[in-house]
Design an enzyme around this catalytic site. Sequence first.
Site, PDB file in Angstrom:
ATOM      1  N   HIS A 281       9.239   8.123 -36.377  1.00 15.70           N
ATOM      2  CA  HIS A 281       8.430   9.309 -36.682  1.00 15.70           C
ATOM      3  C   HIS A 281       9.051  10.564 -36.051  1.00 15.70           C
ATOM      4  CE1 HIS A 281       5.544   6.738 -38.558  1.00 15.70           C
ATOM      5  NE2 HIS A 281       5.215   6.146 -37.419  1.00 15.70           N
ATOM      6  N   ASP A 332       7.155   1.854 -43.411  1.00 12.44           N
ATOM      7  CA  ASP A 332       6.125   1.802 -42.371  1.00 12.44           C
ATOM      8  C   ASP A 332       4.840   1.102 -42.828  1.00 12.44           C
ATOM      9  OD1 ASP A 332       4.646   2.226 -40.085  1.00 12.44           O
ATOM     10  OD2 ASP A 332       4.621   4.403 -40.202  1.00 12.44           O
TER      11      ASP A 332
HETATM   12 ZN    ZN Z   1       4.866   2.089 -37.471  1.00 14.00          ZN
END
Ligand code: ZN
Length: 458
Positions: A281, A332
């Site tokens: 991220h 993800d």
């Molecule tokens: Zn994750």
Amino acid sequence: MPGLTPPPDTNGGVTYWCEMAWLPPGEVVECVSVRVEGARIAAVQPEVPPPPGAVRLAGLTLPGLANAHSHAFHRALRGHTQAERGTFWTWRSQMYGVAARLDPDDYLALARATFAEMSLAGVTCVGEFHYLHHGPGGVPYDDPNEMGHALIQAARDAGLRIALLDTCYLTGAIGHPLAGTQLRFGDGDAVRWAARVEALGRSQRAARDVVIGAAIHSVRAVPPEQMCVVAEFANRHAVPLHAHVSEQRAENHDCVQTYSATPVQLLHEHGALGPRSTAVHATHLSDVDIALLGGSTTHVCMCPTTERDLADGIGPARTLLDGGSPITLGSDSHAVIDLFEEARAVELDERLATRERGHFSAAGLLDAATSAGHASLGFPDAGLLVPGAWADLVSVRLDSVRTAGATKGTAAEAVVFAASAGDVHSVVSGGRRVVEEGRHVLGDVGALLRDATAELRR
Ligand SMILES: [Zn+2]
């Protein structure tokens, strides 16, 4: 389980002939012969006529795609979290509901189907960020790595290599013990976590298609003195070390309040950054954070379809790359599984944030989806169509309604900016043909997904 690969020729290999292929240093070349022997590429010859007996691959053939950040069980949530408002934190409570119900058999079926969906999308290697380790209440299974073994089996069945990023998860929030479903994630402390992962690593020592790596779930879940143990483990074994970093502003706030340091600074101070590390991220960063990540050549895994789904924000991808951090891509939470969508979102989100175009080229985004992603997962010898590399060939149609009109000069741009996962028609993964004419060796993957997710809502 047999693949669809044609029988080997008399020399024991298979030759593929690509109408177009993406070759180093980043260009589309026509009429490329790729000879595969075993799991590896033996030879690549551009601009040659089809050799006798070669398997023709239409469209543009890419190296295998690496999905560098996955939580396989999140696939069960797709479509079920979109009807209401809420935040990352309300989504997380729904995710915990699925986590609470999974047992090793359910997880094997769900992960196998999810990895097969990835395979259909051209993914040949997955980085599985694995934290659902134990049974209800945190009671270990007879084999404490039973869930990890299920994930490895699922990847093999679906035709993917896997970097199992075994995740240390010790606290529910900074200064708070695990509670409820989170108890299933915990090993008590990092020393016990390491002992369990050592055993998993020993069981896979002979496996060439598996990397057992490490992960720090986040600064929320691993106190600093325990981070050192995880980082030391990753260093000692020279394996990947991944961590969720600064996905949410609340995480940064709590971290600075408690430790007077940002999450990146904390990871840096405890030895968790470096060329084998990946910050996942990296959405809300300071200039110092960006300098620490780049200066240590830590990878940054962007997961744009999840970050927009969870209203996280837009990370500074171009600044990070310019600072020295290779960019990788992950689906993800699997709101969708489409690495082309992840790739173009990196550029298109930058456009929205800056109101300017042209931050990343198609070539740069393909690097993120292929070679950089594989390197971040401990497979530096994958993601390039060169002799000696893993034999991963992902062929994308250039005659679908999305891609028709592409030429040699625009094929890479057409694929990155307009193709969908459904345009992948053939996948060779580690020398094994797992997708042919859009069909996976496991059969009806939609039905596998339907059955595996229905099981969790029974
Ligand atoms: Zn994750």
